[in-house]
Design a protein around this motif. Structure first.
Motif, mmCIF file in Angstrom:
data_model
loop_
_atom_site.group_PDB
_atom_site.id
_atom_site.type_symbol
_atom_site.label_atom_id
_atom_site.label_comp_id
_atom_site.label_asym_id
_atom_site.label_seq_id
_atom_site.Cartn_x
_atom_site.Cartn_y
_atom_site.Cartn_z
ATOM 1 N N UNK A 55 4.931 105.109 63.603
ATOM 2 C CA UNK A 55 5.802 104.017 64.043
ATOM 3 C C UNK A 55 7.188 104.503 64.442
ATOM 4 N N UNK A 56 7.666 105.570 63.813
ATOM 5 C CA UNK A 56 9.032 106.047 64.061
ATOM 6 C C UNK A 56 9.113 107.087 65.172
ATOM 7 N N UNK A 57 8.004 107.390 65.800
ATOM 8 C CA UNK A 57 7.985 108.388 66.870
ATOM 9 C C UNK A 57 7.776 107.696 68.210
ATOM 10 N N UNK A 58 8.651 107.968 69.157
ATOM 11 C CA UNK A 58 8.531 107.365 70.487
ATOM 12 C C UNK A 58 7.833 108.333 71.442
ATOM 13 N N UNK A 132 -5.818 123.445 54.768
ATOM 14 C CA UNK A 132 -4.627 124.082 54.207
ATOM 15 C C UNK A 132 -4.548 125.570 54.553
ATOM 16 N N UNK A 133 -5.600 126.118 55.131
ATOM 17 C CA UNK A 133 -5.650 127.564 55.365
ATOM 18 C C UNK A 133 -4.841 128.005 56.581
ATOM 19 N N UNK A 134 -4.428 127.070 57.454
ATOM 20 C CA UNK A 134 -3.675 127.440 58.654
ATOM 21 C C UNK A 134 -2.419 126.581 58.758
ATOM 22 N N UNK A 135 -1.354 127.089 59.405
ATOM 23 C CA UNK A 135 -0.140 126.279 59.584
ATOM 24 C C UNK A 135 -0.416 124.972 60.322
ATOM 25 N N UNK A 136 -1.245 125.025 61.379
ATOM 26 C CA UNK A 136 -1.564 123.804 62.124
ATOM 27 C C UNK A 136 -2.313 122.819 61.238
ATOM 28 N N UNK A 137 -3.225 123.341 60.423
ATOM 29 C CA UNK A 137 -3.969 122.474 59.515
ATOM 30 C C UNK A 137 -3.077 121.838 58.471
ATOM 31 N N UNK A 138 -2.101 122.607 57.963
ATOM 32 C CA UNK A 138 -1.173 122.058 56.967
ATOM 33 C C UNK A 138 -0.306 120.963 57.575
ATOM 34 N N UNK A 139 0.101 121.154 58.836
ATOM 35 C CA UNK A 139 0.882 120.118 59.514
ATOM 36 C C UNK A 139 0.063 118.843 59.656
ATOM 37 N N UNK A 140 -1.205 119.004 60.040
ATOM 38 C CA UNK A 140 -2.058 117.831 60.181
ATOM 39 C C UNK A 140 -2.316 117.176 58.830
ATOM 40 N N UNK A 141 -2.426 117.979 57.777
ATOM 41 C CA UNK A 141 -2.636 117.422 56.439
ATOM 42 C C UNK A 141 -1.476 116.515 56.047
ATOM 43 N N UNK A 142 -0.257 116.885 56.433
ATOM 44 C CA UNK A 142 0.897 116.012 56.174
ATOM 45 C C UNK A 142 0.762 114.702 56.941
ATOM 46 N N UNK A 143 0.230 114.788 58.156
ATOM 47 C CA UNK A 143 0.001 113.574 58.942
ATOM 48 C C UNK A 143 -1.007 112.668 58.246
ATOM 49 N N UNK A 144 -2.051 113.249 57.661
ATOM 50 C CA UNK A 144 -3.028 112.448 56.922
ATOM 51 C C UNK A 144 -2.338 111.700 55.790
ATOM 52 N N UNK A 145 -1.512 112.419 55.028
ATOM 53 C CA UNK A 145 -0.820 111.787 53.915
ATOM 54 C C UNK A 145 0.051 110.631 54.360
ATOM 55 N N UNK A 146 0.806 110.824 55.438
ATOM 56 C CA UNK A 146 1.669 109.754 55.939
ATOM 57 C C UNK A 146 0.846 108.584 56.472
ATOM 58 N N UNK A 148 -2.184 107.588 55.643
ATOM 59 C CA UNK A 148 -2.889 106.841 54.612
ATOM 60 C C UNK A 148 -1.960 105.971 53.779
ATOM 61 N N UNK A 149 -0.664 106.265 53.825
ATOM 62 C CA UNK A 149 0.284 105.491 53.019
ATOM 63 C C UNK A 149 1.046 104.462 53.843
ATOM 64 N N UNK A 150 0.666 104.297 55.109
ATOM 65 C CA UNK A 150 1.379 103.360 55.976
ATOM 66 C C UNK A 150 0.395 102.441 56.683
ATOM 67 N N UNK A 151 0.801 101.199 56.843
ATOM 68 C CA UNK A 151 -0.004 100.252 57.599
ATOM 69 C C UNK A 151 0.306 100.403 59.084
ATOM 70 N N UNK A 152 -0.625 100.006 59.912
ATOM 71 C CA UNK A 152 -0.374 100.073 61.344
ATOM 72 C C UNK A 152 -1.662 99.908 62.116
ATOM 73 N N UNK A 153 -1.557 99.707 63.422
ATOM 74 C CA UNK A 153 -2.754 99.496 64.238
ATOM 75 C C UNK A 153 -3.662 100.712 64.292
ATOM 76 N N UNK A 154 -3.111 101.891 63.946
ATOM 77 C CA UNK A 154 -3.924 103.098 64.011
ATOM 78 C C UNK A 154 -4.834 103.257 62.801
ATOM 79 N N UNK A 155 -4.709 102.368 61.798
ATOM 80 C CA UNK A 155 -5.549 102.491 60.608
ATOM 81 C C UNK A 155 -7.030 102.376 60.962
ATOM 82 N N UNK A 156 -7.367 101.474 61.883
ATOM 83 C CA UNK A 156 -8.760 101.324 62.306
ATOM 84 C C UNK A 156 -9.260 102.594 62.989
ATOM 85 N N UNK A 157 -8.363 103.284 63.677
ATOM 86 C CA UNK A 157 -8.729 104.556 64.302
ATOM 87 C C UNK A 157 -9.171 105.554 63.248
ATOM 88 N N UNK A 158 -8.421 105.618 62.155
ATOM 89 C CA UNK A 158 -8.764 106.534 61.068
ATOM 90 C C UNK A 158 -10.110 106.153 60.466
#
Length: 257
Positions: A55-58, A132-146, A148-158
């Protein structure tokens, strides 16, 4: 008779339509340039969604980071929501493929019996923990955490990304845990997978808090700890229910593999 300097060069045949340059502004979607732009947009969106939330990224922030323009987003993805879906699918698609391949191999090897509960859990957990084994994977893992803890239209996508995994794993868990109601089974799997998501999105808090004793980047240990924890929960006695231990179990979860 003409001198050699006056001789005209031989006429060249007209260029065929296929040899002509494409019209200005047209880019072949399969070209290296197009693929590179698409990849830069995915990389930038993944990083910014993880850092700032969806939501905070344009789109302007994403295109600035990707050295692209808004038109490129619409050309490759159509919208911000579809860009998010592509970011998520790029990482989760291969993870889910590995999960399903692992489960199918276990079922084939164990037939006509069932595989062990731990092996099925390991097939579910290990491909995701490996992020967690790669930098790109760790970055994406942070995206998963964010995400899953936020509501939004993209929840159905997940949710849609995991439909195939749920469809194949749930009947196996039902057969391996026949004494649990659907509610018990779902709650306990939820707790186990929530633990996995927490570890995936950890930004060194656990390692620092334990002085390095517990390291989320130690993928093998993470997998075995979550498998052991979740298996123990699934083997615990069923929660008392006034309508019986199998109340609420939908018939489609009892289907054979």
């Amino acid at each position: 008779m003409l001198d050699s300097d006056d001789q005209q060069p031989p006429a060249q045949p007209p260029a065929s339509p296929a040899a002509e340059s494409p019209a200005r502004g047209q880019v072949d979607p399969s070209s290296d340039v197009s693929r590179d732009t698409r990849t830069r947009l995915l990389d930038a969106a993944e990083r910014l969604f993880a850092e700032r939330t969806f939501a905070s990224t344009s789109l302007r922030q994403i295109t600035a980071a990707a050295d692209a323009n808004i038109a490129a987003v619409h050309y490759h993805f159509g919208s911000k929501d579809e860009l998010f879906r592509a970011v998520f699918h790029r990482r989760v698609g291969p993870v889910n493929d590995r999960r399903l391949q692992g489960l199918r191999a276990l079922l084939t090897a164990a037939a006509p019996a069932e595989p062990s509960l731990e092996d099925v859990l390991r097939a579910l957990v290990e491909p995701a923990a490996a992020l967690r084994a790669t930098p790109a994977g760790r970055s994406f893992a942070c995206l998963i955490g964010r995400s899953l803890s936020a509501d939004g239209p993209h929840w159905k996508t997940i949710e849609r990304e995991f439909e195939g995994v749920k469809a194949e794993f749930m009947p196996v868990f039902v057969r391996l845990c026949p004494e649990l109601s659907t509610a018990d089974l779902v709650w306990r799997l939820h707790f186990g997978l929530a633990s996995l998501c927490m570890v995936l999105s950890d930004t060194d808090r656990l390692r620092l808090a334990t002085g390095g004793l517990c390291d989320p980047d130690d993928v093998g240990t993470v997998v075995e700890q979550i498998v052991s924890f979740t298996a123990a929960g699934l083997r615990a006695p069923a929660t008392a229910s006034p309508t019986g231990p199998r109340a609420g179990r939908p018939s489609n979860l009892d289907s054979d593999r």
